[in-house]
Write a protein that holds these residues in place. Structure first.
Motif, PDB file in Angstrom:
ATOM      1  N   VAL A  28      10.645  -0.773 -17.616  1.00  0.00           N
ATOM      2  CA  VAL A  28      10.549  -2.142 -18.111  1.00  0.00           C
ATOM      3  C   VAL A  28      10.740  -3.137 -16.962  1.00  0.00           C
ATOM      4  N   GLY A  29       9.815  -4.083 -16.875  1.00  0.00           N
ATOM      5  CA  GLY A  29       9.879  -5.093 -15.830  1.00  0.00           C
ATOM      6  C   GLY A  29       8.563  -5.183 -15.084  1.00  0.00           C
ATOM      7  N   SER A  30       8.613  -5.816 -13.930  1.00  0.00           N
ATOM      8  CA  SER A  30       7.427  -6.048 -13.117  1.00  0.00           C
ATOM      9  C   SER A  30       7.481  -5.184 -11.856  1.00  0.00           C
ATOM     10  N   TRP A  31       6.400  -4.500 -11.571  1.00  0.00           N
ATOM     11  CA  TRP A  31       6.288  -3.618 -10.406  1.00  0.00           C
ATOM     12  C   TRP A  31       5.084  -4.055  -9.584  1.00  0.00           C
ATOM     13  N   SER A  32       5.188  -3.943  -8.277  1.00  0.00           N
ATOM     14  CA  SER A  32       4.071  -4.254  -7.379  1.00  0.00           C
ATOM     15  C   SER A  32       3.677  -3.008  -6.608  1.00  0.00           C
ATOM     16  N   LEU A  33       2.388  -2.853  -6.412  1.00  0.00           N
ATOM     17  CA  LEU A  33       1.866  -1.723  -5.648  1.00  0.00           C
ATOM     18  C   LEU A  33       2.240  -1.903  -4.182  1.00  0.00           C
ATOM     19  N   THR A  34       2.871  -0.896  -3.588  1.00  0.00           N
ATOM     20  CA  THR A  34       3.266  -0.989  -2.175  1.00  0.00           C
ATOM     21  C   THR A  34       2.761   0.180  -1.343  1.00  0.00           C
ATOM     22  N   ALA A  35       2.268   1.222  -1.974  1.00  0.00           N
ATOM     23  CA  ALA A  35       1.779   2.376  -1.216  1.00  0.00           C
ATOM     24  C   ALA A  35       0.889   3.228  -2.113  1.00  0.00           C
ATOM     25  N   VAL A  36      -0.103   3.860  -1.477  1.00  0.00           N
ATOM     26  CA  VAL A  36      -0.956   4.821  -2.152  1.00  0.00           C
ATOM     27  C   VAL A  36      -1.277   5.905  -1.133  1.00  0.00           C
ATOM     28  N   GLU A  37      -0.950   7.141  -1.465  1.00  0.00           N
ATOM     29  CA  GLU A  37      -1.230   8.252  -0.563  1.00  0.00           C
ATOM     30  C   GLU A  37      -2.029   9.325  -1.280  1.00  0.00           C
ATOM     31  N   SER A  38      -2.867   9.989  -0.521  1.00  0.00           N
ATOM     32  CA  SER A  38      -3.686  11.076  -1.027  1.00  0.00           C
ATOM     33  C   SER A  38      -3.180  12.394  -0.444  1.00  0.00           C
ATOM     34  N   ASP A  39      -3.369  13.473  -1.184  1.00  0.00           N
ATOM     35  CA  ASP A  39      -3.028  14.791  -0.650  1.00  0.00           C
ATOM     36  C   ASP A  39      -3.991  15.189   0.468  1.00  0.00           C
ATOM     37  N   LEU A  40      -5.229  14.709   0.367  1.00  0.00           N
ATOM     38  CA  LEU A  40      -6.255  15.004   1.371  1.00  0.00           C
ATOM     39  C   LEU A  40      -6.596  13.734   2.139  1.00  0.00           C
ATOM     40  N   ALA A  41      -6.927  13.866   3.399  1.00  0.00           N
ATOM     41  CA  ALA A  41      -7.353  12.720   4.198  1.00  0.00           C
ATOM     42  C   ALA A  41      -8.749  12.292   3.755  1.00  0.00           C
ATOM     43  N   VAL A  42      -8.911  11.000   3.491  1.00  0.00           N
ATOM     44  CA  VAL A  42     -10.199  10.442   3.078  1.00  0.00           C
ATOM     45  C   VAL A  42     -10.477   9.179   3.882  1.00  0.00           C
ATOM     46  N   ASP A  43     -11.754   8.819   3.971  1.00  0.00           N
ATOM     47  CA  ASP A  43     -12.147   7.600   4.674  1.00  0.00           C
ATOM     48  C   ASP A  43     -12.849   6.698   3.668  1.00  0.00           C
ATOM     49  N   ILE A  44     -12.170   5.663   3.212  1.00  0.00           N
ATOM     50  CA  ILE A  44     -12.759   4.762   2.237  1.00  0.00           C
ATOM     51  C   ILE A  44     -13.080   3.393   2.825  1.00  0.00           C
ATOM     52  N   THR A  45     -12.959   3.240   4.138  1.00  0.00           N
ATOM     53  CA  THR A  45     -13.146   1.936   4.763  1.00  0.00           C
ATOM     54  C   THR A  45     -14.602   1.516   4.886  1.00  0.00           C
ATOM     55  N   ASP A  46     -15.552   2.439   4.814  1.00  0.00           N
ATOM     56  CA  ASP A  46     -16.977   2.133   4.914  1.00  0.00           C
ATOM     57  C   ASP A  46     -17.278   1.312   6.169  1.00  0.00           C
ATOM     58  N   ASP A  47     -16.701   1.765   7.298  1.00  0.00           N
ATOM     59  CA  ASP A  47     -16.865   1.037   8.562  1.00  0.00           C
ATOM     60  C   ASP A  47     -17.693   1.818   9.585  1.00  0.00           C
ATOM     61  N   ASN A  48     -18.436   2.807   9.130  1.00  0.00           N
ATOM     62  CA  ASN A  48     -19.282   3.647   9.977  1.00  0.00           C
ATOM     63  C   ASN A  48     -18.495   4.417  11.029  1.00  0.00           C
ATOM     64  N   GLU A  49     -17.209   4.588  10.815  1.00  0.00           N
ATOM     65  CA  GLU A  49     -16.379   5.408  11.692  1.00  0.00           C
ATOM     66  C   GLU A  49     -15.755   6.522  10.860  1.00  0.00           C
ATOM     67  N   ASP A  50     -15.720   7.702  11.429  1.00  0.00           N
ATOM     68  CA  ASP A  50     -15.102   8.837  10.757  1.00  0.00           C
ATOM     69  C   ASP A  50     -13.616   8.840  11.123  1.00  0.00           C
ATOM     70  N   ASN A  51     -12.809   8.211  10.297  1.00  0.00           N
ATOM     71  CA  ASN A  51     -11.375   8.124  10.561  1.00  0.00           C
ATOM     72  C   ASN A  51     -10.587   8.351   9.260  1.00  0.00           C
ATOM     73  N   PRO A  52     -10.636   9.571   8.735  1.00  0.00           N
ATOM     74  CA  PRO A  52      -9.939   9.839   7.473  1.00  0.00           C
ATOM     75  C   PRO A  52      -8.422   9.761   7.628  1.00  0.00           C
ATOM     76  N   LEU A  53      -7.787   9.226   6.601  1.00  0.00           N
ATOM     77  CA  LEU A  53      -6.335   9.100   6.544  1.00  0.00           C
ATOM     78  C   LEU A  53      -5.848   9.504   5.156  1.00  0.00           C
ATOM     79  N   LYS A  54      -4.602   9.889   5.072  1.00  0.00           N
ATOM     80  CA  LYS A  54      -3.990  10.133   3.765  1.00  0.00           C
ATOM     81  C   LYS A  54      -3.459   8.838   3.160  1.00  0.00           C
ATOM     82  N   ASP A  55      -3.272   7.819   3.975  1.00  0.00           N
ATOM     83  CA  ASP A  55      -2.771   6.524   3.522  1.00  0.00           C
ATOM     84  C   ASP A  55      -3.935   5.691   2.987  1.00  0.00           C
ATOM     85  N   ILE A  56      -4.087   5.658   1.673  1.00  0.00           N
ATOM     86  CA  ILE A  56      -5.165   4.896   1.035  1.00  0.00           C
ATOM     87  C   ILE A  56      -4.872   3.400   1.095  1.00  0.00           C
TER      88      ILE A  56
END
Length: 130
Positions: A43-71
């Motif tokens: 109960v209350g208000s929560w803010s998103l402060t972190a998102v991690e993946s079990d596998l390294a992924v690249d979601i930046t769409d910056d044409n660089e292959d730089n996968p990270l677990k830190d989403i």
């Protein structure tokens, strides 16, 4: 641990699936009832402060292959601007893009919630996420 559970569960909102019954107009019932002792901590208000993946992924769409677990570090400020508000009456609101500067898309989702063990279930517009 609890924060990680909440973030992981709520990220699943991106993958909502419609709950279907015998007819095409079936909607899941809203959650009701008194909160259990196990649910009161949400109960209350929560803010998103972190998102991690079990596998390294690249979601930046910056044409660089730089996968990270830190989403979180790969997401924009507007994507990371997520506030989760859980009420004692089992209502919830999720607001995204309201605090970060210059977010062109603002999202508000509302519904009801319950916590069973470590599984957070939420309903919204005929959808159930477990």
């Amino acid at each position: 641990m609890k924060i990680k559970l909440i973030c992981t569960s709520l990220l699943g909102l991106l993958f909502l699936s419609c709950f279907k019954g015998d007819d095409n107009n079936y909607c899941a019932d809203n959650y009701t009832g008194v909160l259990s002792a196990n649910e009161n901590f949400l109960v209350g208000s929560w803010s998103l402060t972190a998102v991690e993946s079990d596998l390294a992924v690249d979601i930046t769409d910056d044409n660089e292959d730089n996968p990270l677990k830190d989403i979180f570090v790969q997401s924009t400020d507007c994507q990371n601007d997520a506030q989760y508000i859980f009420g004692t009456d089992r209502s919830y609101d999720i607001k995204q893009g309201y605090i970060a500067v210059d977010c062109s898309q603002k999202l508000t989702t509302s519904g009801t919630w319950k916590l069973t063990g470590e599984n957070l279930s939420i309903t919204s517009a005929c959808n159930v996420l477990i």
